[in-house]
Scaffold this active site. Structure first.
Site, PDB file in Angstrom:
ATOM      1  N   VAL A 260      46.243 -15.371  -4.320  1.00 19.35           N
ATOM      2  CA  VAL A 260      46.096 -14.000  -4.795  1.00 19.35           C
ATOM      3  C   VAL A 260      47.130 -13.786  -5.892  1.00 19.35           C
ATOM      4  CG1 VAL A 260      45.900 -11.575  -4.179  1.00 19.35           C
ATOM      5  CG2 VAL A 260      45.492 -13.332  -2.437  1.00 19.35           C
ATOM      6  N   GLU A 261      46.655 -13.656  -7.115  1.00 17.40           N
ATOM      7  CA  GLU A 261      47.537 -13.422  -8.261  1.00 17.40           C
ATOM      8  C   GLU A 261      47.633 -11.913  -8.484  1.00 17.40           C
ATOM      9  OE1 GLU A 261      49.185 -15.569 -10.074  1.00 17.40           O
ATOM     10  OE2 GLU A 261      48.227 -17.524  -9.800  1.00 17.40           O
TER      11      GLU A 261
END
Length: 889
Positions: A260-261
């Site tokens: 998850v960026e």
């Protein structure tokens, strides 16, 4: 250092305090020790935490890259959220009761502290490499597809061997001994995007729908908080993405895993940006935590062979198999776009059957269906079957075309790169926006409209671009990306920046805000009425020239706000499946034919009066019928005639004597003989238009009875079967007061004053062609080659090839598009030939009507080498800030 951020020691103290205050909820342990002797702390959180290891679990890891502080900050805040809310929040209570959370706030404590106190841009751990350099990129050090790098000073140096680092060994050893982990989330910055794991197969996996839906549901929770859309980007061939990552290690162990960026900077302003990122991600984490049980041994099994059985303009029928004897029901979800969430908002069916029909759909539209089983007793939901993608049939009077630009007609121009702009066409990507090294960058796309007929009337149109990287869009909530229609004659050279920047703009269209331009999710501009009118006008010119606009000014202190879009050409382009396209739905100008009756009759108990057209009641109250017959032989080939409109025109020559409740209807009917008994026993097909009564007959004499959809379809059937169309005009009355009331309908063929049937039609194929034949597959230069024979028909326009790893595609849209055209062979240049799959080939005409599929199952026994591009060696077209998104996680 920014004061609001916590230190690693403060995190340890917080965890220990939480475990002391909530001993039944939280347990804290060290799972290993770093090079600098710091403990790698993990918190285990669950109701009745002593039994946590017996429940399905979510693994959270943060800050594996030292400068990506979001991981440790979000972890601290999520734990605090659980403590503050678990006693009354029912969703959180259920998640904690059924599942376990393993949370490692910081997997790289040494690197994080070095970033926090010495050099904020530090990425690696603090291993002494023995050559005056320090650090290994821990997210290149896992043992799955590990690749040795020689440059120890590189930010992505992977270490001397897989699992050479104490940090990666610690998390590996924990995962190996905790088989209850079903989901793993690895938190990074930046990009506002999910990167689901992959197996380097360059094909969809059986759980691809699970991964995409998990990410989409989390993204949905994020959007509810801030309105920001997160992308979902699993990566596409031929790029290998990254080697030796944690994400792929977890996935290789059978765990659904995604990176998850978060955000657009590694260390943003805490009050303005970091706190917002934390607040939007906590509900997403709650959702993911509650989903862990759905992928455990406690969940129902996956549905098998989910596929299409019937397709019309407005409905679809689905069927599937389920062999488990446990009592379950099925949830069916429908979306209008790929990578969509599943929630109550798009739950369209709950059934115990093994089939489902969805109705009231729109014609010619894309729909995406997902299904999962739910345990009737426990309500635990199972994994999803592979998503089903389809397109409803076009309306009977519609055509469609999907237009792609030629390679020489798509590219971008940079303000500061005049000598390079020529090379930016037909190659890899569009860079659109502004940065300090390139200046303003515009995308340029020209579409030829030659495939559309001159009389096309555009009804719907949409333009689609695939965003492949937003790492250089660094400013939260800043800028918009939109389309402008240019006057082609005002652009001498589409590869010249000044010509594009100064072009005459016909219209600047819709824009998509920065927070909604999401990596890995198609950007679609649905053209409004004004834009369709412009497109209609450009049809006369044969070309439409579009400019893709982005931000043109950078706020003070910022160096980049630029998006990268795929063009489907070049070494790093991903083929026709990801190519920008203009999809147009249109109709054509109809022809009109006026048909006069071949016979008119007045039919009553007293007999038949030929040439007379009267209806009503005789003196005894018996009905008198008017009957008309029309021959349709003047119309063209019935196989290619679509009636778009029709009406029957009648004129009365008298009116009812006084205000009697008598009304007259027109029926399209079938009967054996022209006599009163046959008329009474007629097969009524449909009423035509609306009935007329006293008022209409007295104050006007001309009447139009319009055909509805069913009536037009039946009229086509009569034409196909070479039958005459029969109409009955009959009187109806609620009271027995119709005696002696008779309406005379004009019938004067000598002076061409008589009833007439007016039909508007277009010539359009209604029946699909035969499918291609003699399908064969082979391996050639490490690629799958597919060959076939096209059907012999003057209406043949091309063949459409699509692949699907799970079931035979029954529509051309259910899988990855490989080819469309008139050749008799193609290569699957982006698939993995070692993975068994189905190829379906459909023939199509100019509507297009698609044939039934000709399908072949492909598999090979030997291993075929797959050519990949290492992203670590990719120079992103000259700019340091144009990094590969793979370098960022």
């Amino acid at each position: 250092m920014k004061k609001q951020y916590v230190s690693y020691q403060e995190t340890i103290d917080f965890l220990n305090t939480a475990a002391t205050l909530y001993p039944d909820l939280i347990k804290v342990q060290s799972i290993g020790e770093t090079w600098e002797k710091r403990p790698i702390m993990m918190a285990t959180i669950s109701m009745d935490v002593a039994n946590a290891d017996t429940k399905p679990a979510l693994l959270y890891t943060g800050t594996i890259h030292a400068r990506e502080w979001i991981g440790i900050e979000l972890a601290n805040n999520f734990i605090k959220y659980i403590i503050d809310n678990y006693q009354f929040n029912p969703k959180l209570q259920q998640a904690l009761t059924l599942n376990t959370l393993y949370i490692v706030p910081c997997l790289n404590p040494d690197g994080f502290e070095f970033s926090r106190t010495h050099f904020s841009f530090w990425r690696k751990n603090r291993r002494d490499n023995g050559d005056s350099t320090f650090g290994v990129d821990l997210n290149r050090n896992f043992g799955v597809r590990f690749k040795t790098r020689s440059d120890t000073s590189s930010n992505t140096y992977s270490g001397p061997s897989g699992f050479s680092e104490p940090e990666t060994c610690a998390i590996r050893d924990f995962v190996e001994t905790h088989k209850n982990i079903t989901i793993a989330l690895d938190y990074h910055s930046q990009g506002n995007v999910f990167f689901p794991a992959h197996k380097f197969n360059h094909e969809a996996e059986i759980d691809t729908t699970d991964l995409n839906t998990l990410c989409a549901n989390m993204a949905f929770e994020i959007e509810k908080v801030t309105g920001r859309k997160y992308g979902i980007h699993r990566g596409k061939p031929p790029t290998n993405l990254i080697n030796g990552s944690a994400r792929e290690y977890y996935y290789n162990r059978g765990i659904l895993s995604t990176v998850v960026e978060v955000g657009t900077k590694n260390i943003p302003d805490y009050m303005e940006n970091m706190s917002e990122s934390i607040n939007e991600n906590i509900p997403a984490l709650v959702h993911a935590f509650g989903s862990a049980i759905n992928y455990s041994h406690l969940a129902p099994k996956r549905v098998d062979n989910f596929n299409l059985t019937e397709l019309t303009e407005n409905s679809i029928s689905l069927a599937w198999e389920y062999s488990d004897n446990d009592p379950v029901y099925f949830e069916i979800y429908r979306s209008i776009s790929h990578k969509s969430p599943c929630s109550d908002d798009n739950l369209v069916g709950i059934t115990k059957s093994l089939f489902f029909t969805d109705v009231q759909l729109k014609s010619g539209r894309h729909y995406f269906y997902k299904i999962r089983a739910v345990d009737q007793k426990t309500k635990i939901k199972g994994p999803y079957a592979p998503e089903l993608k389809l397109n409803t049939l076009l309306a009977r009077d519609r055509y469609s075309k999907t237009l792609f630009p030629a390679s020489q007609d798509i590219g971008y121009v940079g303000q500061y790169t005049p000598e390079k702009n020529q090379e930016h066409f037909g190659l890899n990507s569009l860079f659109i926006g502004v940065n300090k090294s390139r200046g303003i960058c515009y995308g340029v796309i020209a579409f030829s409209l030659d495939r559309l007929p001159d009389d096309a009337s555009i009804k719907e149109a949409s333009f689609s671009l695939y965003p492949m990287n937003r790492v250089s869009a660094k400013i939260e909530g800043y800028g918009e990306w939109g389309i402008s229609f240019l006057e082609a004659s005002s652009v001498p050279n589409i590869r010249d920046y000044n010509d594009i920047a100064n072009a005459t703009v016909i219209h600047s269209g819709q824009t998509i805000e920065s927070d909604h331009v999401t990596q890995g999710v198609w950007c679609v501009w649905h053209l409004n009425g004004k834009e369709r009118d412009i497109l209609q006008e450009q049809l006369k010119m044969g070309t439409v020239l579009m400019r893709i606009d982005g931000p043109t000014v950078l706020p003070k202190g910022n160096d980049s706000q630029i998006m990268q879009f795929d063009i489907g050409y070049g070494r790093f382009g991903s083929g026709i499946h990801y190519r920008p396209n203009l999809h147009i739905t249109y109709s054509r100008q109809p022809e009109t034919v006026e048909v006069y009756p071949t016979a008119v009759n007045t039919i009553s108990e007293h007999g038949i009066v030929s040439g007379s057209l009267q209806s009503g009641y005789d003196e005894n109250g018996h009905k008198i019928y008017a009957q008309l017959a029309f021959s349709l032989h003047s119309m063209p080939d019935p196989e290619k005639t679509v009636i778009t409109d029709a009406y029957l025109e009648l004129e009365n020559t008298n009116a009812l004597s006084d205000k009697k409740d008598i009304r007259f209807t027109v029926e399209l009917a079938e009967f054996e003989d022209v006599n009163v008994e046959s008329i009474k026993q007629r097969k009524s097909i449909q009423y035509i238009g609306y009935e007329v009564g006293y008022e209409q007959l007295r104050y006007k004499t001309q009447h139009f009875f319009n055909f509805d959809t069913l009536s037009r379809t039946e009229l086509e059937r009569f034409h196909l079967e070479n039958k005459q169309a029969y109409f009955i005009i009959r009187a109806t009355s609620a009271l027995k007061n119709g005696q002696g009331e008779l309406i005379k309908w004009l019938n004067d063929p000598v002076h061409e004053k008589q009833a007439k049937l007016v039909i508007q039609y277009i010539e359009r194929a209604k029946v699909a062609l035969q499918p291609p034949g003699d399908i064969k597959t082979s391996i050639e230069n490490s690629k799958t080659k597919i060959t076939w024979e096209n059907p012999k028909s003057k209406d043949f326009l091309g063949s459409f090839v699509v692949r699907n790893c799970f079931h035979p595609p029954r529509t051309p849209f259910d899988g990855v598009k490989i080819y469309a055209g008139q050749d008799t062979y193609t290569y699957d240049s982006f698939g993995n030939p070692n993975i068994p799959k189905y190829y379906s080939i459909f023939s199509y005409d100019d509507v297009p009507n698609y044939s039934i599929p000709a399908c072949i199952h492909f598999s090979v026994e030997e291993t075929i080498p797959v050519i990949e591009i290492d992203p670590e060696e990719v120079e992103m077209q000259g700019d340091e800030e144009m990094q590969s998104s793979a370098d960022n996680n």
